[in-house]
Enzyme design. Structure first.
Site, PDB file in Angstrom:
ATOM      1  N   ASP A  61      -9.809 -22.948  27.338  1.00  0.00           N
ATOM      2  CA  ASP A  61     -11.261 -23.194  27.324  1.00  0.00           C
ATOM      3  C   ASP A  61     -11.786 -23.716  28.663  1.00  0.00           C
ATOM      4  O   ASP A  61     -12.997 -23.827  28.845  1.00  0.00           O
ATOM      5  CB  ASP A  61     -11.603 -24.262  26.268  1.00  0.00           C
ATOM      6  CG  ASP A  61     -11.785 -23.667  24.878  1.00  0.00           C
ATOM      7  OD1 ASP A  61     -11.916 -22.436  24.768  1.00  0.00           O
ATOM      8  OD2 ASP A  61     -11.795 -24.444  23.915  1.00  0.00           O
ATOM      9  N   LYS A 116     -18.853 -28.468  23.933  1.00  0.00           N
ATOM     10  CA  LYS A 116     -19.389 -27.119  23.612  1.00  0.00           C
ATOM     11  C   LYS A 116     -19.313 -26.842  22.130  1.00  0.00           C
ATOM     12  O   LYS A 116     -18.545 -27.476  21.402  1.00  0.00           O
ATOM     13  CB  LYS A 116     -18.607 -26.046  24.375  1.00  0.00           C
ATOM     14  CG  LYS A 116     -17.082 -26.010  24.104  1.00  0.00           C
ATOM     15  CD  LYS A 116     -16.627 -25.257  22.882  1.00  0.00           C
ATOM     16  CE  LYS A 116     -15.122 -25.270  22.694  1.00  0.00           C
ATOM     17  NZ  LYS A 116     -14.661 -24.775  21.400  1.00  0.00           N
TER      18      LYS A 116
HETATM   19  O1  C5P Z   1      -4.556 -22.648  26.144  1.00  0.00           O
HETATM   20  P1  C5P Z   1      -4.510 -23.847  25.280  1.00  0.00           P
HETATM   21  O2  C5P Z   1      -3.441 -24.824  25.693  1.00  0.00           O
HETATM   22  O3  C5P Z   1      -5.827 -24.507  25.112  1.00  0.00           O
HETATM   23  O4  C5P Z   1      -4.110 -23.332  23.835  1.00  0.00           O
HETATM   24  C1  C5P Z   1      -3.581 -24.181  22.861  1.00  0.00           C
HETATM   25  C2  C5P Z   1      -2.903 -23.343  21.798  1.00  0.00           C
HETATM   26  O5  C5P Z   1      -3.882 -22.618  21.059  1.00  0.00           O
HETATM   27  C3  C5P Z   1      -1.978 -22.278  22.344  1.00  0.00           C
HETATM   28  O6  C5P Z   1      -0.671 -22.793  22.540  1.00  0.00           O
HETATM   29  C4  C5P Z   1      -2.000 -21.230  21.256  1.00  0.00           C
HETATM   30  O7  C5P Z   1      -1.151 -21.599  20.186  1.00  0.00           O
HETATM   31  C5  C5P Z   1      -3.435 -21.318  20.741  1.00  0.00           C
HETATM   32  N1  C5P Z   1      -4.320 -20.317  21.363  1.00  0.00           N
HETATM   33  C6  C5P Z   1      -4.190 -18.984  20.995  1.00  0.00           C
HETATM   34  N2  C5P Z   1      -5.026 -18.057  21.557  1.00  0.00           N
HETATM   35  C7  C5P Z   1      -5.973 -18.418  22.437  1.00  0.00           C
HETATM   36  C8  C5P Z   1      -6.127 -19.768  22.820  1.00  0.00           C
HETATM   37  C9  C5P Z   1      -5.271 -20.697  22.251  1.00  0.00           C
HETATM   38  O8  C5P Z   1      -3.332 -18.637  20.170  1.00  0.00           O
HETATM   39  N3  C5P Z   1      -6.770 -17.480  22.935  1.00  0.00           N
END
Ligand code: C5P
Length: 303
Positions: free
Chosen positions: A152, A16
């Site tokens: 995501d 994406k």
């Molecule tokens: O949810 P995911 O594991 O993909 O997110 C990875 C990191 O990205 C999280 O630990 C956080 O530090 C950051 N993040 C964030 N806000 C979001 C998505 C991700 O701060 N909405």
């Protein structure tokens, strides 16, 4: 998309780009409140999944093989840092299935590049395993499992352009025109956590109202002129190549350009599917990123 026998599926996992990404605030749980338009593209990984589940199985067995170019394959984690592994375990935990899943992942999407490659792989694996294991979860339940795997993942389970809110897990389809895009990918990765930390340190800028990007009637020129990503400026300070790639895209014929997700990939919107950047811009991009620009189209649009 799937094909194959009763217990084998071959599925595409489209990457994406984010046409806009607004960071609204740092939440008390450490995540950031977002508003973003996620557009699947024709660059995709491919998963072949052989799986079965049955009460007669006493355990859950899982294997993951990764194929593709060496520089991609060596950067794909094989443990629970891999979102396919996490998706498989999360679905098994949620539904209590016993059985097996042997997954072969053909990697084409750069890793930790802001293109959602790992999340797309997890989304595709969840759809396929729900079916092959006979879990019977509906779209909402399955997206809920996806949200536990990564922010995501729910958006990439929809299979078309999506407006995502919350930490990314609140999704709704966003009808929009198909786009022709050009990607500049880099040989280095960045973690999403690092990108969001840069935003915090930059004092938390929030971009404009994205009305022009969300309006399905917008002309491509208006849409392209309205792209933005609140993570781009802080990340460009850390990696100036991002800014240089964006300038080169704009000078070389792109109608608009922005960093995708947490970067470092930069994309440009082209006037049409057969239009290329000027040769000089293509050469500059190859010199800057070590690889030629990649031309793709958006996918998953309703007819
Ligand atoms: O949810 P995911 O594991 O993909 O997110 C990875 C990191 O990205 C999280 O630990 C956080 O530090 C950051 N993040 C964030 N806000 C979001 C998505 C991700 O701060 N909405």
């Amino acid at each position: 998309m799937s094909e194959g026998g009763l217990s084998t599926k071959t599925v595409q996992a489209p990457a994406k780009v984010n046409l806009f990404l607004r960071v609204l605030e740092l939440r008390s749980d450490g995540y950031h409140e977002l508003e973003t338009l996620i557009l699947p593209i024709s660059l995709a990984d491919r998963l072949e999944i052989h799986a079965d589940a049955d009460p007669s199985f006493r355990t859950l067995a899982f294997s993951l093989e990764v194929t593709g170019d060496d520089d991609l394959v060596e950067r794909v984690p094989r443990d629970e840092a891999n979102l396919v592994v996490r998706a498989c375990l999360a679905l098994a935990r949620r539904t209590g299935v016993h059985g097996f899943a042997d997954i072969s992942l053909e990697k084409r999407v750069p890793v930790a590049a802001g293109l959602g490659g790992g999340s797309a792989d997890a989304a595709a694996a969840l759809w396929a395993l729900n079916d092959l294991w006979g879990c019977g979860l509906g779209p909402v339940g399955l997206r809920d499992v996806g949200a536990s795997v990564g922010s995501d993942v729910p958006a990439l389970m929809v299979g078309g352009p999506v407006l995502a809110r919350g930490r990314g897990e609140r999704v709704e389809p966003a009808p929009m025109r198909p786009l022709s895009l050009v990607l500049v990918t880099f040989p280095f990765s960045v973690s999403a956590a690092e990108a969001f930390r840069c935003w915090d340190q930059a004092g938390g800028p929030t971009g404009p109202d994205p009305a022009a990007v969300l309006d399905p009637g917008s002309e491509v020129e208006a849409l392209a002129a309205s792209l933005f990503n609140d993570l781009e400026e802080p990340m460009t300070r850390l990696h100036p190549e991002i800014g240089r790639a964006k300038r080169t895209l704009l000078e070389g014929g792109a109608l608009g350009a922005a960093m995708s997700g947490s970067g470092p990939t930069v994309y440009g919107v082209m006037p049409g599917p057969t239009v290329r950047l000027e040769a000089r811009a293509e050469r500059e991009i190859a010199g800057l990123s070590g690889r030629p620009p990649g031309y793709v189209t958006s996918t998953g649009h309703k007819p």
